[in-house]
Design a protein around this motif. Structure first.
Motif, short mmCIF file in Angstrom:
data_model
loop_
_atom_site.label_atom_id
_atom_site.label_comp_id
_atom_site.label_asym_id
_atom_site.label_seq_id
_atom_site.Cartn_x
_atom_site.Cartn_y
_atom_site.Cartn_z
N ILE A 51 1.16 -0.95 0.18
CA ILE A 51 0.11 0.15 -0.18
C ILE A 51 0.56 1.49 -0.23
CG2 ILE A 51 -2.01 1.01 1.36
CD1 ILE A 51 -3.58 -1.58 0.08
N ASP A 52 2.06 1.80 0.93
CA ASP A 52 2.99 2.51 0.99
C ASP A 52 3.25 2.32 0.05
OD1 ASP A 52 2.20 2.59 3.06
OD2 ASP A 52 4.02 1.66 4.09
N VAL A 71 -8.35 1.00 -2.09
CA VAL A 71 -7.71 2.42 -1.80
C VAL A 71 -7.39 3.24 -2.97
CG1 VAL A 71 -5.47 1.09 -2.07
CG2 VAL A 71 -5.85 2.94 -0.24
N ARG A 72 -7.98 4.30 -2.08
CA ARG A 72 -7.69 5.48 -3.46
C ARG A 72 -6.83 6.24 -2.82
NH1 ARG A 72 -13.63 8.17 -3.79
NH2 ARG A 72 -12.85 8.37 -5.43
N CYS A 73 -6.38 6.46 -4.35
CA CYS A 73 -4.91 7.20 -4.44
C CYS A 73 -5.10 8.12 -5.33
CB CYS A 73 -3.36 6.80 -4.43
SG CYS A 73 -2.91 5.23 -3.74
N ARG A 74 -4.60 9.38 -4.05
CA ARG A 74 -5.38 11.37 -4.33
C ARG A 74 -3.26 11.94 -4.51
NH1 ARG A 74 -11.19 12.09 -1.73
NH2 ARG A 74 -12.51 10.69 -2.53
N ALA A 75 -3.50 12.35 -5.38
CA ALA A 75 -2.67 13.92 -5.12
C ALA A 75 -1.37 13.87 -3.41
CB ALA A 75 -3.18 14.83 -5.60
N GLN A 76 -1.73 13.65 -2.46
CA GLN A 76 -1.13 13.72 -1.36
C GLN A 76 -2.40 12.81 -0.84
OE1 GLN A 76 -1.08 17.52 -0.07
NE2 GLN A 76 0.31 17.78 -1.88
N THR A 77 -2.90 12.09 -0.82
CA THR A 77 -3.51 11.30 0.88
C THR A 77 -3.86 9.80 0.07
OG1 THR A 77 -5.79 11.88 -0.03
CG2 THR A 77 -4.12 12.59 1.77
N SER A 117 -6.58 6.58 0.64
CA SER A 117 -7.79 6.79 1.57
C SER A 117 -8.54 5.19 0.99
CB SER A 117 -8.83 7.37 1.89
OG SER A 117 -8.96 8.31 0.17
N TYR A 118 -9.31 4.94 2.02
CA TYR A 118 -9.82 3.01 2.43
C TYR A 118 -11.04 3.46 2.14
CZ TYR A 118 -5.57 1.34 3.01
OH TYR A 118 -4.06 0.77 2.72
N MET A 119 -12.08 2.36 1.43
CA MET A 119 -13.64 3.17 0.89
C MET A 119 -14.41 1.17 1.26
SD MET A 119 -15.01 4.16 -2.67
CE MET A 119 -14.57 2.86 -3.99
N VAL A 120 -15.22 1.08 1.78
CA VAL A 120 -15.66 -0.47 1.27
C VAL A 120 -17.18 -0.22 0.58
CG1 VAL A 120 -16.93 -1.96 2.34
CG2 VAL A 120 -14.73 -0.82 3.57
N MET A 134 -17.11 5.28 2.68
CA MET A 134 -15.55 5.69 3.06
C MET A 134 -14.92 6.02 4.34
SD MET A 134 -15.28 6.85 -0.49
CE MET A 134 -13.62 6.95 0.26
N LEU A 135 -13.77 4.88 4.39
CA LEU A 135 -13.16 4.57 5.65
C LEU A 135 -12.29 5.93 6.13
CD1 LEU A 135 -12.48 0.84 6.48
CD2 LEU A 135 -14.89 1.99 6.60
N GLY A 136 -11.89 6.39 5.04
CA GLY A 136 -10.74 7.83 5.32
C GLY A 136 -9.31 7.15 5.69
N GLU A 137 -8.34 7.87 5.17
CA GLU A 137 -7.13 7.37 6.06
C GLU A 137 -6.78 6.60 7.20
OE1 GLU A 137 -4.12 10.51 5.20
OE2 GLU A 137 -5.78 11.99 4.66
N MET A 138 -5.70 5.42 7.19
CA MET A 138 -5.54 4.45 8.53
C MET A 138 -4.66 3.56 8.00
SD MET A 138 -9.37 2.86 8.42
CE MET A 138 -10.46 3.80 8.82
N THR A 139 -4.45 3.19 8.98
CA THR A 139 -3.14 1.76 8.79
C THR A 139 -4.35 0.74 7.60
OG1 THR A 139 -3.26 0.45 10.42
CG2 THR A 139 -1.68 2.29 10.14
N LEU A 140 -3.38 -0.25 7.30
CA LEU A 140 -4.33 -1.11 5.98
C LEU A 140 -4.49 -2.63 7.17
CD1 LEU A 140 -4.91 -2.68 4.42
CD2 LEU A 140 -2.52 -4.02 4.01
N ALA A 141 -4.16 -2.47 8.36
CA ALA A 141 -5.31 -3.53 9.31
C ALA A 141 -6.12 -2.62 10.05
CB ALA A 141 -4.04 -3.55 10.83
N GLN A 142 -6.14 -1.38 10.05
CA GLN A 142 -7.41 -0.74 10.48
C GLN A 142 -8.51 -0.89 9.22
OE1 GLN A 142 -5.95 2.38 11.60
NE2 GLN A 142 -5.54 3.14 13.94
N ALA A 143 -7.73 -0.82 8.28
CA ALA A 143 -8.98 -1.00 7.07
C ALA A 143 -9.32 -1.64 6.84
CB ALA A 143 -8.23 -0.44 5.82
#
Length: 405
Positions: free
Chosen positions: A30-31, A50-56, A58-61, A73-82
């Motif tokens: 992911i990183d 996982v959505r990769c935008r210009a600077q962020t 974030s995850y979604m389901v 939408m889940l937002g920014e977090m670690t993969l484990a949290q997502a």
């Protein structure tokens, strides 16, 4: 750095129209995803993207429910949290029964998804269901609505086992969820909470006295520079714990001497002025702390903010909310009007129609004298140096990497 493996598939992505890009389910993969590379499906997790935008990133389901695609939408977090969140959301997004009688768990999930609540509030509401009403989850609202005696018995059971405040919190949430569903299902029985006299918890007298503040400061001085700066920022802003904990350097405008809290209750963001003392403290901390986006980075997990549970209470340091109560009390002490006090604390201006006409962002400078006044009042109580001789409370000892008077 590990490279994320791209796998092209014929299925459609949430964005629609393009072949799905897949990424291996590891944090390293992911990183390694490049920014601005679009939406990727995480392998091995049902509906997780996982959505990769210009600077962020974030995850979604995503899941298909009753013939239509539903996204959360889940937002920014670690993969484990997502992955943990995705598993819970995927389960809660199960289609409503054919007879149109949703369960409490389904209505509760819908309420949390559709209401504009902050992440912390949503977490609390989920805990209320999972911890105190778990056996009610498969029951329909009709069943619960007709079981007033059982609902009343559960309330007093919670009062006995967990206290009136907890019982009131759980049942207020249950009542709100029930009424929310009744808007689209008017044939529901009246809310069964009418059989309960939900207690109103007494206001907490949490503001610290002068002597308590001195004891607090003596305890804070024994902590690490990171913790000292964190607690001083809470003291001099009156902000909530997570608002300060999740503060990023980009949110600190040292030229205008303004700080912006992007993590606040109810999803609101607000900006307040920094007192002269806080400007000095944060500028010195920026010179000393490790480089990164977080003002208060985790000492154990590089790239992450300070842990949400700041365990300093056993060292004589009170909870962050005591400092918020103290700040509000000091605002009253210096004559702040109710509207300006709400703006200073990031509270909603919804008491009457007139307050809704106020634009808080235009009144940042109006509350600056209040922040400086409270800061100097704290300086007087805690014995910080005379502003005419030295305008700041702290000196930074770079050799020992600690702050001291």
């Amino acid at each position: 750095m590990n490279e994320a493996k791209i796998i092209r598939m014929p299925a459609q992505t949430p964005a629609g129209g393009k072949a799905t890009k897949r990424v291996q389910p590891t944090q390293a993969a992911i990183d390694a995803l490049p920014f601005n590379s679009g939406t990727w499906r995480v392998e091995g997790s049902m509906g997780l993207y996982v959505r990769c935008r210009a600077q962020t990133k974030s995850y979604m389901v995503q899941r298909k429910v009753n013939g239509r695609v539903v996204q959360r939408m889940l937002g920014e977090m670690t993969l484990a949290q997502a992955r943990r969140e995705a598993q819970r959301i995927w389960r809660d997004l199960k289609p409503v029964p054919v007879d149109g009688r949703p369960t409490l768990a389904q209505v509760w999930a819908q309420y949390l998804d559709e209401k504009p609540l902050g992440q912390r509030t949503k977490q609390l509401y989920r805990e209320n269901l999972e911890r105190y009403l778990a056996d009610w989850k498969p029951r329909t609202l009709e069943d619960l609505g007709e079981d007033r005696a059982g609902v009343r018995a559960r309330y007093y059971e919670l009062v006995k086992k967990h206290g009136a405040a907890t019982a009131a919190s759980v049942f207020r949430t249950f009542r709100a969820v029930y009424r929310y569903r009744a808007r689209v299902q008017p044939d529901l029985p009246p809310p069964p909470t009418v059989a309960v006299d939900i207690a109103t918890p007494k206001a907490r007298d949490w503001a610290l006295s002068d002597d308590e503040l001195r004891g607090w400061w003596a305890a804070v001085q024994k902590l690490s520079p990171l913790k000292q700066t964190f607690w001083l920022t809470l003291l001099l802003t009156g902000a909530r714990r997570d608002s300060v904990r999740l503060l990023k350097w980009k949110d600190c405008d040292f030229e205008r001497k303004v700080i912006r809290f992007s993590a606040a209750k109810g999803g609101r963001t607000y900006a307040v002025p920094m007192s002269e003392r806080l400007v000095w403290i944060l500028e010195r901390w920026r010179e000393e702390c490790l480089p990164g986006e977080w003002v208060f980075p985790s000492p154990a997990k590089p790239g992450q903010p300070l842990h949400p549970i700041v365990r300093d209470d056993k060292k004589g340091v009170c909870s962050p909310h005591h400092l918020r109560h103290s700040f509000r009390t000091r605002l009253a002490e210096c004559g702040a009007t109710p509207d300006l006090a709400r703006i200073a604390l990031g509270h909603a201006l919804t008491q009457d129609v007139s307050q809704r006409y106020i634009t808080p962002s235009l009144l940042v400078e109006a509350v600056r004298p209040l922040f400086n006044h409270v800061s100097e009042r704290y300086a007087e109580i805690l014995g910080w140096r005379d502003p005419d001789q030295h305008p700041y409370p702290l000196q930074c000892d770079m050799r020992w990497r600690t702050f001291r008077l």
